[in-house]
Design a protein around this motif. Structure first.
Motif, PDB file in Angstrom:
ATOM      1  N   HIS A   8     -21.192 -25.156 -75.014  1.00 31.13           N
ATOM      2  CA  HIS A   8     -21.321 -25.346 -73.562  1.00 31.13           C
ATOM      3  C   HIS A   8     -21.424 -24.036 -72.797  1.00 31.13           C
ATOM      4  O   HIS A   8     -21.676 -24.047 -71.598  1.00 31.13           O
ATOM      5  N   GLU A  49     -25.649 -32.526 -72.764  1.00 32.94           N
ATOM      6  CA  GLU A  49     -24.239 -32.180 -72.850  1.00 32.94           C
ATOM      7  C   GLU A  49     -23.905 -30.864 -72.158  1.00 32.94           C
ATOM      8  O   GLU A  49     -22.729 -30.562 -71.925  1.00 32.94           O
ATOM      9  N   HIS A  50     -24.905 -30.083 -71.824  1.00 30.94           N
ATOM     10  CA  HIS A  50     -24.638 -28.788 -71.198  1.00 30.94           C
ATOM     11  C   HIS A  50     -24.290 -28.965 -69.727  1.00 30.94           C
ATOM     12  O   HIS A  50     -24.997 -29.628 -68.981  1.00 30.94           O
ATOM     13  N   THR A  51     -23.215 -28.324 -69.320  1.00 30.57           N
ATOM     14  CA  THR A  51     -22.764 -28.451 -67.940  1.00 30.57           C
ATOM     15  C   THR A  51     -23.718 -27.790 -66.962  1.00 30.57           C
ATOM     16  O   THR A  51     -23.677 -28.079 -65.763  1.00 30.57           O
ATOM     17  N   GLN A  55     -26.816 -33.177 -63.954  1.00 26.08           N
ATOM     18  CA  GLN A  55     -27.052 -34.490 -64.551  1.00 26.08           C
ATOM     19  C   GLN A  55     -27.564 -35.525 -63.547  1.00 26.08           C
ATOM     20  O   GLN A  55     -28.545 -36.222 -63.808  1.00 26.08           O
TER      21      GLN A  55
END
Length: 294
Positions: A8, A49-51, A55
């Motif tokens: 991340h 899944e990467h912040t 999103q």
């Protein structure tokens, strides 16, 4: 299908790119196409899944793309610009029209955790029991589940492309552990694909997901860079409420100045300032009734 966990701490500019062997492969057999769709979805999962990836903004933009495709399927002429107008310039008491309703359905579908209640909010003309029946038709691996639901809905209601595609994306998201759903199938399928059944529809769905996942990864990387720039310039904004305004830009495909938590004149000045800083863009090309987005 088991997905790996990402690091991340990665920088937005170095988000993992879709492998060339996925983007350039020309698979012919069902097994090869299914393998490539699994690889493409796996890579998309890593990126999601990467912040650094905004999103909600990504889902809202993909929802617009899905709505545009569905409107084209129905034979209507509206495209992204008209759909944005239909949704964001809607006044209290106005009706959005058929194209606007399609856009609203997709936007509502990506706003909340996948559930019968949330899907009913996106598709208010469907009874909850009917939604449950169609969702229960899903069996097998993730893409097979999506294709099965698509087949079930369109067999019973051949003109229900929007509910069919939303519900298919919903079961795909549930199978892959994505929440809310990520609009993928609509943008990759052709109108003729929606008349297929069984293995032919499954094959078309696998092919659709390869192209849509590739495009979603590209958009995720682009939006991650744009979101990072917007966050970097945010401290330069002096207007009261600017922080909340920035959060709106980070979650919505398009924003009308009057929706920002500032007085009208201050909101317009803030949008102009963000354009000057290269953090957002004006989306319409008009002098009035403007819309802005990352």
């Amino acid at each position: 299908m088991t997905f790996a966990r990402p690091d991340h701490s990665i920088d937005p500019d170095t988000l993992p790119r879709m492998p060339a062997w996925v983007t350039s492969a020309r698979a012919e057999t069902f097994e090869d196409v299914a393998f490539l769709s699994g690889a493409a979805l796996n890579h998309l999962h890593l990126v999601l899944e990467h912040t650094e990836v905004p999103q909600a903004l990504l889902r809202d933009r993909l929802a617009l793309r899905a709505a545009e495709t569905c409107v084209a399927f129905s034979g209507r002429p509206e495209r992204a610009g008209e759909l944005r107008d239909a949704v964001h310039l809607l006044r209290p008491g106005d009706l959005p029209g058929p194209a606007g309703e399609t856009c609203l359905a997709w936007r509502r579908a990506v706003e909340r955790t996948v559930s019968v209640k949330a899907l009913g909010r996106a598709l208010p003309t469907l009874e909850p029991g009917r939604i449950v029946t169609w969702l229960d038709a899903a069996k097998g691996a993730p893409v097979t589940r999506a294709a099965t639901v698509l087949d079930a809905v369109l067999t019973e209601a051949p003109r229900a492309e929007v509910p069919a595609l939303i519900l298919a994306d919903a079961v795909l998201a549930q199978a892959l552990g994505w929440d809310p759903l990520v609009p993928l199938l609509a943008a990759g399928l052709k109108r003729a694909d929606l008349r297929k059944h069984g293995d032919d529809l499954r094959l078309a769905s696998h092919r659709a997901l390869i192209s849509s996942a590739i495009e979603a990864v590209r958009q995720a990387a682009d939006l991650a860079r744009r979101a990072a720039h917007l966050k970097a310039v945010a401290p330069k904004l002096r207007a009261k409420g600017a922080g909340d305004a920035v959060e709106m830009f980070l979650t919505r495909d398009a924003v009308v100045p009057s929706s920002l938590p500032l007085p009208d004149r201050a909101a317009r000045r803030l949008c102009d300032r963000l354009v000057e800083l290269g953090a957002v863009q004006e989306l319409t090309g008009r002098d009035t009734f403007r819309l802005y987005g990352v």
